[in-house]
Design a protein around this motif. Structure first.
Motif, short mmCIF file in Angstrom:
data_model
loop_
_atom_site.label_atom_id
_atom_site.label_comp_id
_atom_site.label_asym_id
_atom_site.label_seq_id
_atom_site.Cartn_x
_atom_site.Cartn_y
_atom_site.Cartn_z
N GLU A 86 10.19 45.40 87.89
CA GLU A 86 9.00 44.40 88.05
C GLU A 86 8.10 44.22 88.47
O GLU A 86 7.28 44.38 87.82
N LEU A 87 8.19 45.13 89.33
CA LEU A 87 6.83 45.25 90.32
C LEU A 87 5.67 45.83 90.06
O LEU A 87 4.59 46.16 90.04
N PRO A 88 5.73 47.92 89.51
CA PRO A 88 5.09 48.47 88.57
C PRO A 88 3.84 47.57 87.80
O PRO A 88 3.30 48.47 87.93
N GLY A 89 4.73 46.49 87.25
CA GLY A 89 3.09 45.99 86.36
C GLY A 89 3.05 44.29 86.88
O GLY A 89 2.28 44.31 86.37
N LEU B 87 -0.74 43.34 92.33
CA LEU B 87 -0.47 43.27 93.81
C LEU B 87 -1.08 44.79 95.13
O LEU B 87 -0.69 44.49 95.86
N ILE B 88 -1.47 45.39 94.29
CA ILE B 88 -2.19 46.93 95.29
C ILE B 88 -4.35 46.47 95.57
O ILE B 88 -3.80 46.61 94.27
N PRO B 89 -4.36 46.32 96.42
CA PRO B 89 -5.86 46.51 96.53
C PRO B 89 -6.27 47.70 95.88
O PRO B 89 -6.35 48.48 96.87
N ALA B 90 -8.01 47.74 95.45
CA ALA B 90 -8.21 49.00 94.90
C ALA B 90 -9.81 49.07 96.48
O ALA B 90 -9.71 48.07 96.54
N ARG C 9 -2.68 47.19 89.45
CA ARG C 9 -0.59 47.33 89.28
C ARG C 9 -0.30 49.05 89.74
O ARG C 9 -0.93 49.88 89.05
N PRO C 10 0.92 48.83 90.38
CA PRO C 10 1.20 50.30 90.96
C PRO C 10 1.12 51.32 89.75
O PRO C 10 0.71 52.08 90.11
N ARG C 11 1.08 50.42 88.57
CA ARG C 11 1.28 52.33 87.79
C ARG C 11 0.20 51.85 87.93
O ARG C 11 0.19 53.11 86.24
N ARG D 140 3.81 55.49 102.60
CA ARG D 140 4.25 56.23 101.29
C ARG D 140 5.67 56.48 100.77
O ARG D 140 5.53 56.26 99.67
N THR D 141 6.36 55.09 101.47
CA THR D 141 7.84 55.12 100.63
C THR D 141 7.82 54.14 99.73
O THR D 141 8.24 53.95 98.52
N ALA D 142 6.79 53.14 100.03
CA ALA D 142 7.35 52.03 98.88
C ALA D 142 5.82 52.79 98.18
O ALA D 142 6.48 52.14 97.06
N LEU D 143 4.79 53.42 97.76
CA LEU D 143 4.23 53.31 97.07
C LEU D 143 5.21 54.65 95.35
O LEU D 143 4.75 54.36 94.75
N ASP D 144 5.96 55.33 96.70
CA ASP D 144 6.54 56.43 96.35
C ASP D 144 6.99 55.39 95.31
O ASP D 144 8.15 55.25 93.90
N ALA D 145 8.23 54.03 95.71
CA ALA D 145 9.55 53.20 95.18
C ALA D 145 8.78 52.44 93.37
O ALA D 145 9.18 52.16 92.48
#
Length: 998
Positions: A369-372, A375-378, A386-388, A419-424
């Motif tokens: 669900e999270l990649p769409g 939640l990550i500020p530019a 969106r992470p994607r 790093r781990t969270a961004l990869d996930a």
């Protein structure tokens, strides 16, 4: 006592059922025991709070509950709907809840939670504004006994007297505390029950309030210490979701659930994240009260998951799958809301290993669900991505990201801990080296000042060696307008260089950074401050110097190089290729500096005028002697040096040395240069340009200069491929020994040193008179011979040839002295001599063919005149002479066998006292022969002395004792025993040190 709840009727019905069917008693007892000792064993606080929340919800009032623990009694008072007849019947009926049709009772869904009290008490009491009831295990046992049923009595005995306590309600008197509608009173069974209650009360926290929305306040009074839970949402970030399944969903999702549960199609999910990061999380799923399902997420989850009969674990099935998906959507919404309020949500992203099956399902659904979810500020404008759609630059920091943001679309920050969270989340990673490769094209039109900002933003990253490697191709704007890739080797404008020099060298490709782009980070990335040294070391400058003769403006290069060197001549040390710079000579011709000399100098005096020319005096006056010498112009003899020289691939700096390849062949171990190295090498250059008549002066120059002297007398250390090392003559010494001739046309090397051993000097050519002015170290280095050990293989060959000249008269004393030195040599001639000088009678020597000569390593062999001529020595010297002359030892050609046995005799006592090492016995012969040849003495292989004369006996005893030096003493005592006392006294001083008689 008023029976307002019809407890008597309930008891009668239950007892009648037990009497009529004792198996029902057994079933009730088992069911209650399963609940009290299984799923509800440690849930008394949670279950009573849940009942209080349901009562408040039914009454539509704010829920309040107070837990009071004193004197081994727990009292739980709550507000809300008081006890009713239906409630009493529900409590007395296992697995039949009075809340069956109450939509508001979203928590208490099974109606059996009250059985949790049996984990701590046998006599629970419930007092309400409408009346009171109690349950009693003892009274229930008495009631069963009064039934008079043999079968029931047998069952009770089988259960060790245990009966179901909650099936028979009894009327109780009393009122709840003021301000409350109901109170549950639990007299605790024992100290273990009291300890359990204390622990459960201590562990109760905000999760209880969040799980029970019907309660607004919970008080805990433990022995007078009061703790209050209220307003939980002020301490948590909460995200709720709820709904009701439609008909289709109800049919599909609840098909495998119990009937009463299927009638309640409501669901809810609550996620909560503590506002205080130090808040401990329970680490289990709440459904919505605690279960035993582990939860690894950094949040609290309360959801209406279906549970197994023990209410400890989430039941698997389509309902759980649906709630997992709803929980994932709510979790994504929680993170989005938190991100919108500026919170860092990456620590809440599931990473690592799952803690269990439900945890794994939740994590998988959340990560889908999270990649769409934005939640990550530019970096550029802090808008949520969106992470994607996001990208991170590997290894970048905040400062560099700020520069990159306008260039890299969707750029977000990435700390090491993220790093781990961004990869996930599937955030795309852009390698720093890849970005740097693209940077030149993206920012081609940027001004130098922009690049300076880029380099400034890199300040925090260049300290990391791994990141420095990635930044290796960073673009750099140059002063000449070019943009080049790669920082290493570019020059930073300095303030200690002559004006215009950098511009001059820029025409030849020297890369100088634009002044407006200079930043200290460039130096840490490999840029060099444009000092005289770094400028001269630049490869473009070297190319310009080496091709200065063909340049369109050779004098422009010359003037630029000389100006740089003149600013600090010491900076040119070791840059041997500067000697290729062309300068004007006295005739105005362009000549390489290494072929120029200073007018009137020592170099001009000793070097061939056909090879060198005098430098233009105008250059000398303008730049100074030190500057011209630094670029290779000679005022005296010059030297070159190199380190870590590989013999099979000599460095360019040595290429112009005459005969350098031959020298490398000569010093290589076993004649092979492959894999052989020399650590430090210094050599005098231009030896082949020295005129023949200048050598006396040259040797004085070599001795007067520390650098030149070292290049001559210092040996080189040659290390072979097997790591074994040996010393070898320097290139300078080797060249002089090989190439310098005396006026007679013969080499200087190998001639007798002025201080040579006179015996040796008789066989060598005399050195020129002027060599006497040289110091001994110089004379040895150039090949003059002071002693036999100074001879090389060719010198040894010459000496042996002259020793074998029959026209020469050589005394025994001279040959014995030379033999003693020749036997220790390690330098052998290419071929052994054909003729050898040996001993002869009358104190002289004679020359014989090599086949007629033997080495006598024992004096007894000298009696064997039948064997030929002898070369005399002992021990390792004898072995060395045998190898040098290629002649055998005497014992190799004669057996040395004594003929006959002789007569054994005792060695005189006085002899043993004088020389304790002598044997006790010797063998006397009338006539002693060895190999049929008469001799006066012999010592056989067993060390036994044989003799035919007193003189022979003295020698035999001395040789057998290993004390040949005592033969004369032994002979004296054997010849004149009366001298025994005198000789013994003298012997007392043999090993006693004496003072200097003077």
């Amino acid at each position: 006592m008023s029976d307002v709840f019809g407890t008597a009727g309930i008891r009668e019905r239950v007892l009648a059922g037990w009497r009529a069917a004792p198996v029902r008693f057994r079933e009730d007892a088992n069911a209650e025991e399963d609940l009290a000792l299984g799923g509800y064993l440690d849930r008394v606080v949670v279950e009573l709070a849940q009942n209080a929340a349901d009562a408040a919800a039914r009454a539509g009032v704010p829920g309040r509950v107070r837990f009071s623990f004193r004197d081994a009694t727990l009292v739980v008072a709550n507000t809300g709907t008081p006890l009713s007849a239906e409630g009493v019947e529900s409590l007395a009926t296992l697995r039949a809840s009075a809340k069956r049709d109450e939509a508001d009772s979203a928590v208490g869904r099974f109606g059996v939670g009250f059985s949790a009290v049996l984990g701590v008490t046998d006599e629970p009491v419930i007092l309400s504004r409408t009346g009171g009831i109690r349950f009693s295990r003892a009274d229930t046992a008495a009631a069963v006994a009064n039934l008079g049923s043999a079968e029931l009595e047998t069952e009770v005995r089988r259960r060790d007297g245990h009966v179901p306590a909650l099936r028979l309600p009894f009327t109780a008197e009393g009122e709840p505390p003021e301000g409350y509608d109901t109170a549950v009173i639990l007299p605790l069974r024992d100290e273990a029950a009291a300890e359990l209650v204390r622990r459960l009360l201590d562990e109760a926290d905000d999760a209880l309030l969040l799980a029970l929305p019907g309660l607004e306040r919970i008080e805990f009074d433990v022995d007078g210490a009061v703790r209050v839970l209220a307003d939980a949402e002020s301490r948590w970030h909460v995200q709720r979701a709820a709904g009701t399944f439609d008909e289709d969903d109800r049919e599909r999702l609840l098909a495998d659930r119990p009937t009463e549960e299927r009638a309640r199609p409501h669901w809810s999910v609550l996620w909560a994240v503590p506002r205080d990061p130090a808040t401990a999380l329970p680490g289990v799923v709440h459904a919505p009260t605690p279960t035993d399902e582990p939860l690894s997420l950094s949040a609290l989850l309360l959801a209406t998951f279906p549970l197994d009969p023990a209410r400890r674990h989430v039941a698997q099935g389509p309902l759980t799958d649906r709630l997992v998906q709803e929980a994932a959507v709510a979790y994504a919404e929680l993170l989005r809301n938190r991100a919108e309020h500026g919170a860092d949500t990456l620590p809440l992203v599931p990473t690592g290993l799952a803690a269990g099956a439900v945890d794994r399902a939740l994590r998988d659904a959340i990560l889908a669900e999270l990649p769409g979810t934005p939640l990550i500020p530019a970096v550029e404008d802090r808008s949520l991505l969106r992470p994607r759609d996001a990208v991170v630059v590997e290894g970048s920091d905040d400062a560099f990201n700020a520069v990159l943001a306008p260039i890299v679309r969707g750029l977000v920050r990435s700390g090491r801990h993220d790093r781990t969270a961004l990869d996930a989340l599937g955030v795309r990673r852009l390698d720093l080296a890849e970005l740097v490769d693209q940077l030149g094209a993206v920012a081609e039109a940027k001004p130098p000042e922009w690049w300076r900002d880029v380099y400034g933003a890199l300040s925090g990253m260049v300290a990391d060696p791994l990141l420095r490697e990635s930044l290796g191709t960073l673009p750099v704007p140059l002063a000449d307008g070019r943009l080049v890739r790669g920082v290493r080797g570019v020059l930073l404008p300095g303030h200690d260089l002559p004006a215009g020099v950098l511009a001059t060298f820029g025409e030849y490709g020297v890369r100088v950074v634009h002044p407006e782009a200079v930043h200290e980070s460039l130096e840490r990335l490999g840029a060099l401050s444009a000092s005289p040294r770094t400028l001269l070391e630049d490869s473009a400058v070297r190319v310009a110097v080496e091709h200065s003769a063909e340049a369109d403006d050779p004098e422009g290069i010359t003037e630029a190089v000389l100006a740089v060197v003149a600013s600090d001549p010491a900076q040119a040390a070791g840059l041997w290729w500067l000697s290729d710079l062309v300068l004007r000579d006295a005739d105005g011709e362009l000549v390489p500096a290494n072929a120029l000399v200073v007018p009137g100098s020592e170099a001009e005096a000793v070097l061939d005028e056909e090879e060198v020319a005098a430098v233009d005096r105008a250059l000398l006056e303008r730049y100074g002697l030190e500057t011209l010498e630094a670029v290779g112009v000679l005022s005296t003899l010059g030297a070159v040096s190199a380190s870590d020289v590989t013999l099979d691939e000599l460095p360019e700096s040595l290429a112009d040395l005459d005969g350098i390849e031959d020298w490398a062949d000569d010093i290589a171990p076993d004649g092979s240069r492959f894999g052989a190295t020399v650590g430090e090498l210094s050599a005098v250059r231009d030896l082949d340009w020295i005129t023949d008549d200048a050598w006396p002066r040259v040797f004085e120059l070599l001795g007067s200069s520390p650098e030149l002297r070292r290049a001559l007398v210092g040996q080189v250390r040659v290390v072979g491929p097997d790591d074994r090392a040996h010393g070898a003559p320097s290139y300078t010494a080797w060249w002089i020994r090989e190439r310098v001739l005396c006026p007679d046309g013969e080499p200087l090397a190998g001639r007798a040193d002025p201080e040579a051993d006179p015996v040796l000097a008789n066989f060598l050519d005399e050195a020129p008179e002027w060599t006497g002015r040289l110091d001994p170290e110089i004379r040895t280095a150039v090949g003059l011979v002071r002693e036999v050990a100074d001879l090389d293989s060719e010198g040894v060959e010459l000496l042996l040839s002259r020793l074998a000249d029959p026209e020469r008269v050589v005394q025994e004393s001279a040959i014995l002295r030379l033999w003693n030195q020749l036997g220790t040599l390690t330098a052998y001639p290419a071929q052994a001599p054909d003729r050898v000088r040996v001993l002869a009678d009358g104190g002289v020597t004679r020359v014989v063919g090599a086949g007629e000569a033997l080495v006598a390593d024992s004096p007894m062999w000298l009696e064997r005149t039948d064997l030929g001529g002898f070369v005399v020595a002992s021990g390792v010297v004898a072995d060395g002479l045998g190898d040098l002359l290629d002649i055998p030892m005497a014992q190799e050609v004669a057996a040395g066998k004594i003929d006959g046995e002789g007569t054994a005799a005792d060695v005189p006592q006085i002899v043993r006292e004088l020389v304790p090492q002598v044997p006790d016995t010797w063998w006397e012969h009338e006539e002693l022969t060895v190999d049929d040849v008469e001799v006066s003495w012999w010592v056989n292989e067993d060390g036994e002395p044989h003799a035919a004369t007193f003189n022979g006996l003295a020698k035999a005893l001395a040789w057998a004792a290993g004390r040949w030096d005592q033969r004369h003493v032994i002979l004296a005592i054997l010849t004149d025993p009366t001298r025994a006392s005198e000789l013994l006294i003298d012997a007392a001083f043999d090993s006693t040190p004496t003072d200097d008689p003077s």
